[in-house]
Design a protein around this motif. Structure first.
Motif, short mmCIF file in Angstrom:
data_model
loop_
_atom_site.label_atom_id
_atom_site.label_comp_id
_atom_site.label_asym_id
_atom_site.label_seq_id
_atom_site.Cartn_x
_atom_site.Cartn_y
_atom_site.Cartn_z
N GLU A 127 0.84 -1.20 0.00
CA GLU A 127 0.00 0.00 0.00
C GLU A 127 0.87 1.25 0.00
O GLU A 127 2.01 1.24 0.50
CB GLU A 127 -0.91 0.02 1.23
CG GLU A 127 -1.86 -1.17 1.30
CD GLU A 127 -2.53 -1.30 2.64
OE1 GLU A 127 -3.72 -1.67 2.67
OE2 GLU A 127 -1.87 -1.05 3.67
N ALA A 128 0.35 2.31 -0.54
CA ALA A 128 1.10 3.56 -0.65
C ALA A 128 1.56 4.04 0.72
O ALA A 128 0.83 3.98 1.71
CB ALA A 128 0.23 4.63 -1.31
N ASP A 129 2.81 4.49 0.75
CA ASP A 129 3.40 5.14 1.92
C ASP A 129 3.67 4.21 3.10
O ASP A 129 3.92 4.68 4.22
CB ASP A 129 2.54 6.31 2.40
CG ASP A 129 2.31 7.35 1.32
OD1 ASP A 129 3.27 7.63 0.57
OD2 ASP A 129 1.18 7.86 1.20
N ASP A 130 3.66 2.89 2.89
CA ASP A 130 4.02 1.98 3.98
C ASP A 130 5.46 2.17 4.43
O ASP A 130 5.79 2.01 5.61
CB ASP A 130 3.83 0.52 3.55
CG ASP A 130 2.37 0.08 3.52
OD1 ASP A 130 1.52 0.79 4.10
OD2 ASP A 130 2.08 -0.96 2.91
N GLY A 131 6.33 2.47 3.47
CA GLY A 131 7.75 2.61 3.81
C GLY A 131 8.42 1.29 4.12
O GLY A 131 9.43 1.25 4.85
N PHE A 132 7.92 0.19 3.55
CA PHE A 132 8.52 -1.14 3.73
C PHE A 132 9.94 -1.10 3.15
O PHE A 132 10.13 -0.81 1.98
CB PHE A 132 7.65 -2.17 3.01
CG PHE A 132 8.06 -3.60 3.21
CD1 PHE A 132 7.70 -4.28 4.35
CD2 PHE A 132 8.75 -4.28 2.22
CE1 PHE A 132 8.03 -5.63 4.52
CE2 PHE A 132 9.09 -5.62 2.37
CZ PHE A 132 8.73 -6.29 3.53
N GLY A 133 10.93 -1.38 3.99
CA GLY A 133 12.32 -1.30 3.56
C GLY A 133 13.04 -0.06 4.04
O GLY A 133 14.21 0.14 3.73
N THR A 134 12.35 0.78 4.83
CA THR A 134 13.02 1.95 5.42
C THR A 134 14.20 1.52 6.28
O THR A 134 15.24 2.19 6.33
CB THR A 134 12.03 2.76 6.26
OG1 THR A 134 11.01 3.30 5.41
CG2 THR A 134 12.71 3.89 7.00
N SER A 135 14.06 0.40 6.97
CA SER A 135 15.13 -0.15 7.78
C SER A 135 15.20 -1.66 7.56
O SER A 135 14.17 -2.30 7.31
CB SER A 135 14.91 0.15 9.26
OG SER A 135 13.65 -0.35 9.71
N VAL A 136 16.40 -2.22 7.60
CA VAL A 136 16.59 -3.66 7.42
C VAL A 136 17.68 -4.15 8.37
O VAL A 136 18.59 -3.40 8.72
CB VAL A 136 16.98 -4.03 5.96
CG1 VAL A 136 15.83 -3.75 5.01
CG2 VAL A 136 18.23 -3.26 5.51
N ALA A 137 17.56 -5.40 8.79
CA ALA A 137 18.58 -6.03 9.63
C ALA A 137 18.55 -7.53 9.39
O ALA A 137 17.49 -8.10 9.07
CB ALA A 137 18.33 -5.73 11.10
N VAL A 138 19.70 -8.18 9.53
CA VAL A 138 19.76 -9.63 9.43
C VAL A 138 20.39 -10.21 10.69
O VAL A 138 21.26 -9.59 11.30
CB VAL A 138 20.55 -10.11 8.18
CG1 VAL A 138 19.80 -9.75 6.90
CG2 VAL A 138 21.95 -9.54 8.16
N GLY A 139 19.94 -11.40 11.06
CA GLY A 139 20.46 -12.10 12.22
C GLY A 139 19.73 -13.42 12.37
O GLY A 139 18.59 -13.57 11.93
N ASP A 140 20.37 -14.38 13.00
CA ASP A 140 19.81 -15.73 13.12
C ASP A 140 18.87 -15.79 14.32
O ASP A 140 19.29 -16.09 15.44
CB ASP A 140 20.93 -16.75 13.25
CG ASP A 140 20.43 -18.18 13.28
OD1 ASP A 140 19.22 -18.40 13.11
OD2 ASP A 140 21.27 -19.09 13.48
N VAL A 141 17.59 -15.53 14.09
CA VAL A 141 16.59 -15.50 15.16
C VAL A 141 16.28 -16.89 15.67
O VAL A 141 16.06 -17.10 16.87
CB VAL A 141 15.31 -14.80 14.67
CG1 VAL A 141 14.19 -14.91 15.70
CG2 VAL A 141 15.58 -13.33 14.36
N THR A 142 16.25 -17.89 14.79
CA THR A 142 15.80 -19.23 15.16
C THR A 142 16.94 -20.15 15.59
O THR A 142 16.68 -21.25 16.09
CB THR A 142 15.06 -19.88 13.99
OG1 THR A 142 15.94 -20.00 12.86
CG2 THR A 142 13.85 -19.05 13.58
N GLY A 143 18.18 -19.75 15.36
CA GLY A 143 19.31 -20.58 15.75
C GLY A 143 19.59 -21.73 14.82
O GLY A 143 20.27 -22.69 15.20
N ASP A 144 19.13 -21.62 13.56
CA ASP A 144 19.36 -22.70 12.60
C ASP A 144 20.59 -22.49 11.73
O ASP A 144 20.86 -23.27 10.83
CB ASP A 144 18.13 -22.90 11.71
CG ASP A 144 17.84 -21.69 10.82
OD1 ASP A 144 18.55 -20.66 10.93
OD2 ASP A 144 16.90 -21.76 10.01
#
Length: 460
Positions: free
Chosen positions: A317-334
């Motif tokens: 949808e317009a103006d969501d700003g999806f991708g304004t911030s990003v981060a990676v990390g192993d949340v599940t421990g796999d």
């Protein structure tokens, strides 16, 4: 948005004002290998930059996570920190960490691109040394070199760019990139790019580093905006004396895989190479993220996801700003890095701009399973209100040392009582199945005595 307002311990404030010391629980080790363990106790710490207040707040990690009661806030008015706080400094615009003096404690590396020093272009970088009792090991400032248009300190990294075992400080200004032989303390003379591949009039806003193309060497991705307003994203590598000689433009102009917003790096497919993730909040209607796998001497073809992609929750949808911030990390421990994406403009229910964060779990480097988190998610403290901008910044790191990354995110538009835009930060724990709101932590700008400064603009 309303978040519980926890009272900050008076002893913490007093200690911070007196010189950045803090009595810490447990026995500290002076040989931590973590780049963000400032007190050497073996836990990763969370640094929160608030450039509107010219400050950086460090919340110390522990088995129970983080809290405002175990924290220290530093500014240029703190005893032992060079400089004087001025409104335009933007101290805390970005924060990096690393052990700059080899004593086993991580140090804060803080950019202040608005800093004004007479006779020099704008911008500076301050290094504040960590230690057993907090930040008591000294500090120094690196000012902008003469040959730049200013805004030195827009982004910083601490990496061994020449693989000789001794890391270096790298810094971007608005129109260039520099590195030092060390932290800039004993040798304040920077080395610039060997080849001028940057387009005329570019404004650089950020960089990320990783072993994208060589398992035993680092490359740098620089991103920002061209003079004509188009995005600009490029990768460069090389060695001492010729950094920038091998440069590759990854995307620019209207290319949706380019970014002016955010970039991060991590191994999402488990092949030993760092993969590049970029966010483009202006792509399409509501923004997107792009993944480029690292590989032997080349990047893989870009793969782009938005909120209309299979497995990604929400709607484009317009103006969501999806991708304004990003981060990676192993949340599940796999063993695979997962992806967090901030959409601070997201409408939650009928509330405009309240914001959300989507966690996309990696399946061999593909992201087709996700869940959105916001202040209406069960167990997440607060209430979604217009303009909160939940998801302004995101960070994934294992704070409680259980082998699973925790999500830290901020909402710079959070109102606390009558304090408009006080800002707030949340931490959600990682589990084998993803994030959980159980034991969620939250604190805000009023806990640390800030007014409407937008607490949490930067998370490290």
């Amino acid at each position: 948005m309303r978040v519980r307002n926890l009272a900050i311990a008076a002893s913490v404030a007093a200690l911070a004002a007196a010189g950045l010391t803090l009595p810490l629980a447990g026995t500290a080790s002076a040989a931590s290998t973590l780049k963000d363990d400032y007190n050497g106790d073996g836990y990763r710490d969370l640094a929160i930059g608030t450039p509107g207040a010219n400050s950086v707040t460090v919340t110390f990690g522990s088995a129970s996570g983080v809290s405002e009661g175990r924290s220290v806030t530093v500014t240029q008015d703190t005893a032992g920190v060079p400089g004087v706080t001025e409104a335009e400094d933007e101290f805390g615009e970005n924060v990096t960490s690393g052990d700059t003096n080899g004593d086993g404690y991580a140090d804060l590396i803080i950019g202040a691109p608005g800093e004004q020093v007479t006779g020099k272009p704008s911008g500076s970088v301050t290094v504040i040394k960590g230690g057993r009792n907090g930040f008591t090991g000294g500090s120094h400032v690196v000012n902008a070199p003469a040959d730049t248009a200013g805004r030195f300190g827009e982004a910083t990294t601490w990496n061994d760019l020449d693989t000789d075992g001794a890391p270096q400080l790298a810094v971007i200004s608005g129109d260039n990139w520099w590195y030092y032989s060390g932290s800039g303390e004993n040798d304040p003379h920077p080395v610039g790019l060997e080849v001028d591949f940057l387009p005329e009039g570019v404004r650089l806003d950020g960089m990320v580093t990783g072993n994208f193309k060589y398992k035993d060497g680092f490359g740098y991705v620089l991103y920002g905006e061209r003079a004509d307003g188009g995005a600009y994203t490029a990768h460069m590598s090389g060695g001492v004396g010729d950094y920038g000689y091998q440069a590759e433009v990854l995307g620019e102009g209207a290319d949706p895989t380019a970014t002016r917003d955010a970039a991060t790096a991590g191994d999402v497919n488990g092949d030993g190479y760092a993969d590049l993730v970029t966010g483009n909040s202006r792509d399409g209607k509501g923004g997107s993220v792009t993944v480029r796998f690292g590989g032997d001497d080349k990047f893989g073809a870009p793969v782009t996801y938005d909120q209309s992609s299979a497995g990604v929750p929400g709607a484009d949808e317009a103006d969501d700003g999806f991708g304004t911030s990003v981060a990676v990390g192993d949340v599940t421990g796999d063993g695979l890095a997962d992806l967090a994406v901030g959409a601070p403009g997201e409408e939650v229910g009928t509330v405009d701009g309240s914001g959300s964060v989507t966690l996309l779990k990696s399946a061999a480097g593909r992201f087709t399973s996700g869940k959105a988190w916001h202040q209406e998610t069960a167990g997440v403290p607060g209430v979604s209100e217009a303009g909160d901008s939940f998801g302004t910044s995101v960070r994934l790191k294992d704070i409680n040392k259980n082998g699973k990354a925790d999500l830290a995110t901020s909402a710079v538009g959070e109102d606390i009582g009558t304090t408009v835009d006080a800002g707030a930060v949340w931490v959600l724990r990682g589990t084998p199945t993803g994030l959980t709101s159980s034991y969620a932590a939250s604190f805000n700008g009023t806990d640390f005595g800030f007014g409407g400064a937008g607490f949490g603009g930067t998370l490290r």
